[in-house]
Design a protein around this motif. Structure first.
Motif: not given
Length: 363
Positions: A94-98, A324-328
Motif C-alpha cells: 500500500e505504501d508503494l502504491v501511495l 491526503e491519499l493515505a487517509r483513504d
C-alpha cells in the motif's frame, strides 16, 4: 496496439549499443507514443526514496503523460527472493502504491498491479525456465550482486529464477519498452533471450509470439545515500519520499561530505559532495556546477542548508498529496483491484497464446 519497434534487434546489449538504440527509441516514443507499451516496477520492501524518484518514477510519469501504455508492477513475490519472511508485506504494498499516486502515476492511464494477483503471469515462468540454463542464471551479474548483499546465510532457489521471473513480467504483456538503468541490462538480456528462444522453438506461421523488449536507458544520475554508498532501502541510507521536512533536514545534516571547505561539483574526485550538489540542482532545475559555484567556500553546512530547502520545497506538494491519499486506504485497494483485473486479462490472453504455440491446448 503494436509493439513492433523500428529498431534492429541485436544479441549484444552492451552499453554502447543499448545507448544507441535507446536514443532511437526515445525519438520514436516522442513521435508515436501510442505504439508503445512499457513495463516497470518495484519490490515492496519499504518506502521509495529520492533516488527512486529521480532515477525512475519521474520518467514513468513522463512516459505516461506522453501517451505510452505504462504497466507498473508491484513485485510482491520477488520480495521472497532474498528473505525468509515478507514482513509487513500488505503495508509495504500500500505504501508503494501511495508513492506512485503521489508522484503523479495516474491509474486511469497506467496499470498498477501485483505479482500475486496474476496467476497466468507466474505460470509463464515454467516454460520460460526451460529455455535458460542454470549456468546462464548463475552468471547473471545482478543475481550475483543480490546474493552478495543478501542478509541471509543462504539464498533460496527463487533467487536464481529472479531474471526469468522478470522476463515473465515483461513478456506477459508483450512490453516492447523497458525503462531501466545501466545495471539492469543483464536482466533485460535474459528477457530478450527468452523471447528469442521461445519464438525459435514455438513460433507460429503468423509470426513470433513475443517481441524482443528494448531498453530505454535513463540518463538519470546516481544519487548517493547519506553514508556515501548507493542509496538503498535495505542499507538504511535513503531519504524516503514520505519523509517529513524535519526528518529530511536531519538526514541531510548527517550526510557524509569531505574535508574540503570549497564546494565544487566533481563526481569523480568528490562523490559525496557532488551527490548533494546534484540533488539540490535536480530539485531546483539548475545546472549543478552553478549551484556549487554559488555556495563556493561557505562549506558543507551551507551546502546542506541549500539541499534541505531545495528538497523540502520540491517535494512539499508530493508529500501533501500522499498524506491526503493515505487517509483513504480503500481507494488504494481499489486502484490495485482495477489494475489487477486489467493485468490478469492480458496475462490470460498471453498464456492461451503460449499454450497454443506449444500445442498444449487439450480442449
Amino acid at each position: 496496439m503494436s509493439t513492433t519497434l523500428d529498431i534492429t534487434a541485436s544479441d549484444d546489449l552492451g552499453v554502447p549499443a543499448a545507448r544507441r538504440r535507446s536514443a532511437e527509441l526515445e525519438r520514436s516514443v516522442r513521435e508515436r507514443p501510442g505504439r508503445f507499451r512499457a513495463l516497470t516496477g518495484d519490490r515492496p520492501t519499504g518506502r521509495l526514496h529520492l533516488g527512486h524518484y529521480f532515477g525512475s518514477l519521474h520518467n514513468r510519469v513522463r512516459l505516461q503523460n506522453l501517451g505510452v501504455d505504462v504497466m507498473v508492477l508491484v513485485a510482491d513475490y520477488q520480495v521472497l527472493t532474498d528473505r525468509d519472511v515478507a514482513d509487513r508485506l500488505a503495508e509495504h504494498v500500500e505504501d508503494l502504491v501511495l508513492d506512485y499516486l503521489a508522484v503523479g502515476i495516474d491509474p486511469a492511464r497506467a496499470t498498477i498491479f501485483t505479482h500475486s494477483a496474476i496467476p497466468a503471469l507466474n505460470q509463464l515462468l515454467l516454460p520460460f525456465l526451460s529455455l535458460v540454463s542454470v549456468a546462464e542464471l548463475g552468471r547473471n551479474p545482478t543475481v550475483k550482486d543480490e546474493i552478495a548483499h543478501s542478509r541471509q546465510s543462504a539464498v533460496s532457489g527463487l533467487m536464481f529464477t529472479y531474471p526469468v521471473h522478470q522476463a515473465a513480467d515483461i513478456l506477459f504483456c508483450k512490453a516492447g519498452l523497458v525503462p531501466v538503468g545501466q545495471d539492469q541490462l543483464p536482466h533485460l538480456e535474459v528477457a530478450r533471450t527468452v523471447a528469442r528462444r521461445f519464438n525459435n522453438r514455438y513460433g507460429t506461421p503468423d509470426g513470433p509470439v513475443f517481441p524482443e523488449p528494448e531498453a530505454l536507458l535513463s540518463d538519470a544520475p546516481l544519487l548517493l545515500g547519506t553514508d556515501g554508498g548507493k542509496m538503498s532501502k535495505s542499507r538504511g541510507n535513503a531519504i524516503a519520499l514520505a519523509a517529513g521536512a524535519d526528518e529530511t533536514a536531519r538526514l541531510i545534516r548527517g550526510a557524509k561530505t569531505d574535508g574540503d571547505r570549497h564546494i565544487a561539483y566533481d563526481p569523480v574526485a568528490r562523490p559525496e559532495v557532488s551527490s548533494l550538489v546534484l540533488l539540490a540542482a535536480l530539485c531546483l532545475g539548475r545546472d549543478p556546477h552553478e549551484v556549487a559555484g554559488e555556495i563556493g567556500g561557505r562549506g558543507a553546512a551551507a551546502l546542506k542548508a541549500v539541499v534541505t530547502d531545495a528538497v523540502n520545497d520540491y517535494f512539499a506538494p508530493i508529500r501533501a498529496r500522499r498524506a491526503e491519499l493515505a487517509r483513504d486506504r480503500a481507494h488504494i485497494r481499489g486502484v490495485l483491484r482495477d489494475g489487477n483485473e486489467r493485468a490478469a486479462a492480458i496475462a490470460e490472453a498471453t498464456l492461451v497464446e503460449v499454450r497454443a504455440a506449444m500445442k498444449a491446448l487439450y480442449y
